[in-house]
Scaffold this motif. Structure first.
Motif, PDB file in Angstrom:
ATOM      1  N   ARG A 230       0.860  -1.418  -0.050  1.00 13.11           N
ATOM      2  CA  ARG A 230      -0.185  -0.074  -0.154  1.00 13.11           C
ATOM      3  C   ARG A 230       0.837   1.214  -0.063  1.00 13.11           C
ATOM      4  NH1 ARG A 230      -0.111   2.271   5.051  1.00 13.11           N
ATOM      5  NH2 ARG A 230       0.538   1.073   7.069  1.00 13.11           N
ATOM      6  N   PRO A 231       0.050   2.450  -0.456  1.00 17.12           N
ATOM      7  CA  PRO A 231       1.129   3.389  -0.458  1.00 17.12           C
ATOM      8  C   PRO A 231       1.151   4.076   0.966  1.00 17.12           C
ATOM      9  CG  PRO A 231      -1.087   3.982  -1.343  1.00 17.12           C
ATOM     10  CD  PRO A 231      -0.992   2.549  -1.025  1.00 17.12           C
TER      11      PRO A 231
ATOM     12  N   ASP B   3     -13.420   4.156   2.960  1.00 13.81           N
ATOM     13  CA  ASP B   3     -13.656   4.345   1.231  1.00 13.81           C
ATOM     14  C   ASP B   3     -12.165   4.936   0.772  1.00 13.81           C
ATOM     15  OD1 ASP B   3     -15.099   5.250  -1.129  1.00 13.81           O
ATOM     16  OD2 ASP B   3     -15.031   7.113  -0.409  1.00 13.81           O
ATOM     17  N   LEU B   4     -11.575   5.754   1.658  1.00 11.79           N
ATOM     18  CA  LEU B   4     -10.265   6.439   1.163  1.00 11.79           C
ATOM     19  C   LEU B   4      -9.277   5.220   0.882  1.00 11.79           C
ATOM     20  CD1 LEU B   4      -8.343   9.262   2.890  1.00 11.79           C
ATOM     21  CD2 LEU B   4      -7.097   6.984   2.156  1.00 11.79           C
ATOM     22  N   CYS B   5      -9.106   4.416   2.112  1.00 12.42           N
ATOM     23  CA  CYS B   5      -8.243   3.472   1.761  1.00 12.42           C
ATOM     24  C   CYS B   5      -8.364   2.415   0.507  1.00 12.42           C
ATOM     25  CB  CYS B   5      -8.128   2.291   3.057  1.00 12.42           C
ATOM     26  SG  CYS B   5      -7.376   3.079   4.529  1.00 12.42           S
ATOM     27  N   GLY B   6      -9.663   2.079   0.339  1.00 15.70           N
ATOM     28  CA  GLY B   6      -9.945   1.253  -0.948  1.00 15.70           C
ATOM     29  C   GLY B   6      -9.683   1.944  -2.162  1.00 15.70           C
ATOM     30  N   LYS B   7      -9.971   3.191  -2.256  1.00 20.61           N
ATOM     31  CA  LYS B   7      -9.490   3.949  -3.460  1.00 20.61           C
ATOM     32  C   LYS B   7      -8.144   4.074  -3.710  1.00 20.61           C
ATOM     33  CE  LYS B   7     -13.527   7.018  -3.375  1.00 20.61           C
ATOM     34  NZ  LYS B   7     -14.006   8.432  -3.084  1.00 20.61           N
ATOM     35  N   ALA B   8      -7.368   3.953  -2.424  1.00 18.56           N
ATOM     36  CA  ALA B   8      -5.781   4.160  -2.432  1.00 18.56           C
ATOM     37  C   ALA B   8      -5.185   3.036  -3.105  1.00 18.56           C
ATOM     38  CB  ALA B   8      -5.304   4.480  -1.261  1.00 18.56           C
ATOM     39  N   VAL B   9      -5.860   1.971  -2.798  1.00 18.68           N
ATOM     40  CA  VAL B   9      -5.206   0.648  -3.307  1.00 18.68           C
ATOM     41  C   VAL B   9      -6.135  -0.011  -4.383  1.00 18.68           C
ATOM     42  CG1 VAL B   9      -4.260   0.142  -1.128  1.00 18.68           C
ATOM     43  CG2 VAL B   9      -6.418  -0.772  -1.426  1.00 18.68           C
ATOM     44  N   GLY B  10      -7.023   0.757  -4.835  1.00 17.18           N
ATOM     45  CA  GLY B  10      -7.851  -0.022  -5.956  1.00 17.18           C
ATOM     46  C   GLY B  10      -8.695  -1.119  -5.538  1.00 17.18           C
TER      47      GLY B  10
ATOM     48  N   LEU C 127     -22.423  -8.317  -6.297  1.00 22.21           N
ATOM     49  CA  LEU C 127     -21.255  -7.756  -5.720  1.00 22.21           C
ATOM     50  C   LEU C 127     -20.603  -6.609  -6.389  1.00 22.21           C
ATOM     51  CD1 LEU C 127     -19.092  -8.748  -3.343  1.00 22.21           C
ATOM     52  CD2 LEU C 127     -17.983  -9.769  -5.280  1.00 22.21           C
ATOM     53  N   PRO C 128     -20.642  -5.445  -5.732  1.00 20.55           N
ATOM     54  CA  PRO C 128     -19.847  -4.047  -6.152  1.00 20.55           C
ATOM     55  C   PRO C 128     -18.270  -4.544  -6.455  1.00 20.55           C
ATOM     56  CG  PRO C 128     -20.205  -3.913  -3.779  1.00 20.55           C
ATOM     57  CD  PRO C 128     -20.714  -5.206  -4.143  1.00 20.55           C
ATOM     58  N   THR C 129     -17.626  -3.623  -7.404  1.00 22.30           N
ATOM     59  CA  THR C 129     -16.236  -4.066  -7.738  1.00 22.30           C
ATOM     60  C   THR C 129     -15.699  -2.661  -7.654  1.00 22.30           C
ATOM     61  OG1 THR C 129     -17.146  -3.880 -10.072  1.00 22.30           O
ATOM     62  CG2 THR C 129     -16.842  -6.106  -9.245  1.00 22.30           C
ATOM     63  N   ALA C 130     -16.318  -1.509  -7.744  1.00 23.16           N
ATOM     64  CA  ALA C 130     -15.500  -0.299  -7.674  1.00 23.16           C
ATOM     65  C   ALA C 130     -14.672  -0.202  -6.352  1.00 23.16           C
ATOM     66  CB  ALA C 130     -16.420   0.794  -8.120  1.00 23.16           C
ATOM     67  N   PRO C 131     -13.587   0.621  -6.599  1.00 27.60           N
ATOM     68  CA  PRO C 131     -12.804   0.680  -5.437  1.00 27.60           C
ATOM     69  C   PRO C 131     -13.459   1.493  -4.287  1.00 27.60           C
ATOM     70  CG  PRO C 131     -11.456   1.450  -7.228  1.00 27.60           C
ATOM     71  CD  PRO C 131     -12.839   1.070  -7.986  1.00 27.60           C
ATOM     72  N   GLY C 132     -13.089   1.383  -2.859  1.00 29.44           N
ATOM     73  CA  GLY C 132     -13.887   1.894  -1.942  1.00 29.44           C
ATOM     74  C   GLY C 132     -15.133   1.559  -1.736  1.00 29.44           C
ATOM     75  N   LEU C 133     -15.850   2.616  -1.513  1.00 24.62           N
ATOM     76  CA  LEU C 133     -17.689   2.268  -1.114  1.00 24.62           C
ATOM     77  C   LEU C 133     -18.086   2.199  -2.623  1.00 24.62           C
ATOM     78  CD1 LEU C 133     -18.280   4.710   1.676  1.00 24.62           C
ATOM     79  CD2 LEU C 133     -18.116   2.103   1.732  1.00 24.62           C
TER      80      LEU C 133
END
Length: 406
Positions: free
Chosen positions: A14-15, A128-135, A385-391
């Protein structure tokens, strides 16, 4: 005192990030009605920013001005610290440690209630932030989805100030929900008690008549739940009305007694002809422990925007699993919270349903306009099942700007 918490489970590197800013937006629909018992007319939307340009969004189900103050108020001593100050400069991936630090650092003002509700929005935004950060979607950070679909239920919308109007509005709402493909519904039956609709006061026989009308409308193939919104003071009075409701084949009876009335709750759970569901107002696992072990309820209803966030809700779900109980999360908010609830459900096999209203069934403007969630009702009555990053939720920031109040 050690308290278990939950942080993202990562399978890749992770970043390195630091939290740089926190924005709190108090939203109020211009057509809100203070006589409604609907917290979906307002919201506190929290946005957490980290270096590198990544951000996450969350919301809580509480008075938005109060929740904003809980987050932004300056600290005054070691047990009355500022939530915002505790977050600035921190690693957003340390969600569990941040939750623990805030829980103890605000203990003299919080531990339950409004501070925990406000913390729910912060914690949701961190996921949400962490999910977006790692895709990755949040359900992946929670350990991975354990199923490909979940089943939502529609909360039917009452209207009118007379019995006939109230009954017919619920039946019309049920017809709409069935036409959209819902396989499960929850009907409000509240013409007395603290949530009495339109000031109505009807005999308890009329409550049974409403329930019978809704069941006739949807037929026997629809799973039906009933919310009576804290209608009775004690188990005996409740039982005198619901003793014959087994003919309606109800999945649960929601909040028939006050949430603090645990001993009467246990008496009712032992004798009621259907399972009892409680938990919409509760904050932290500790209140749910009392609900399960003293109140003896069969279905727990953590709300991600009140209980302390997604991680705390997951801990409540695990507690329910240990006790052989069912989870049906409460959610009466916008697409932000709906999305968070869905991610929780995808990692919780004993979650039977989630509460979900599409725009076609929403009276409240914020629920229709604020956010576009990835979770949608499919033709088979389930959510994929959702697949987008974060929420996986897209906030309309023009709507945020339009409805933000000072």
């Amino acid at each position: 005192m050690p308290i278990s918490t939950i942080s993202p489970q990562l399978t890749t590197s992770r970043p390195r990030l630091q939290i740089t800013a926190i924005d709190c937006h108090v939203l109020l629909a211009p057509d809100y009605d203070v006589t409604f018992t609907s917290s979906a007319q307002d919201s506190l939307v929290v946005v957490i920013h980290a270096d590198g340009g990544v951000s996450g969004v969350g919301e809580c189900d509480a008075n938005p001005w109060m929740a904003k103050a809980c987050i932004e108020a300056p600290g005054t001593h070691t047990m009355g610290l500022s939530i915002k100050d505790l977050l600035i400069g921190a690693d957003p991936f340390e969600i569990g440690e941040l939750w623990r630090r805030i829980y103890f650092g605000t203990a003299m003002n919080g531990r339950r209630g409004m501070v925990i509700h406000a913390l729910s929005a912060v914690e949701m935004a961190l996921w949400d932030l962490c999910g977006k950060a790692v895709g990755q979607p949040v359900h992946a950070l929670l350990g991975g989805a354990t199923r490909g679909t979940i089943t939502p239920y529609a909360s039917l919308q009452p209207a009118g100030n007379r019995y006939e109007e109230y009954r017919d509005a619920l039946c019309l709402s049920a017809e709409k929900a069935k036409g959209l493909g819902f396989k499960a519904m929850k009907t409000e039956i509240t013409m007395n008690g603290p949530y009495a609709h339109g000031g109505m006061r009807e005999s308890y026989d009329r409550h049974t008549e409403v329930l019978a009308a809704v069941r006739r409308t949807v037929g026997n193939d629809i799973t039906l739940m009933v919310d009576v919104q804290y209608l009775w003071d004690d188990a005996a009075t409740c039982l005198s009305v619901i003793k014959d409701w087994d003919e309606f084949n109800l999945f649960f009876l929601e909040t028939p007694l006050w949430s603090d009335n645990l001993h009467e709750m246990a008496k009712l759970a032992e004798r009621a002809p259907m399972p009892l569901a409680f938990g919409e107002w509760l904050a932290t696992r500790f209140e749910f422990e009392e609900l399960m072990d003293i109140g003896k309820v069969q279905i727990a209803q953590p709300d991600v925007g009140r209980v302390g966030g997604i991680g705390e809700a997951k801990i409540v779900c695990d507690m329910a699993l240990d006790r052989g109980l069912t989870i049906v999360p409460h959610c009466w908010k916008t697409g932000i919270s709906i999305s968070a609830t869905a991610h929780l459900a995808f990692v919780t096999n004993h979650c039977a349903f989630i509460e979900y209203l599409p725009p076609q069934l929403c009276h409240e403007r914020l629920r229709r306009e604020l956010a576009q969630e990835e979770v949608v009702l499919g033709a088979d009555g389930t959510i994929a099942l959702p697949t987008a990053p974060g929420l996986g939720v897209e906030v309309d920031w023009d709507v945020v700007k339009r409805y933000t109040v000072a």
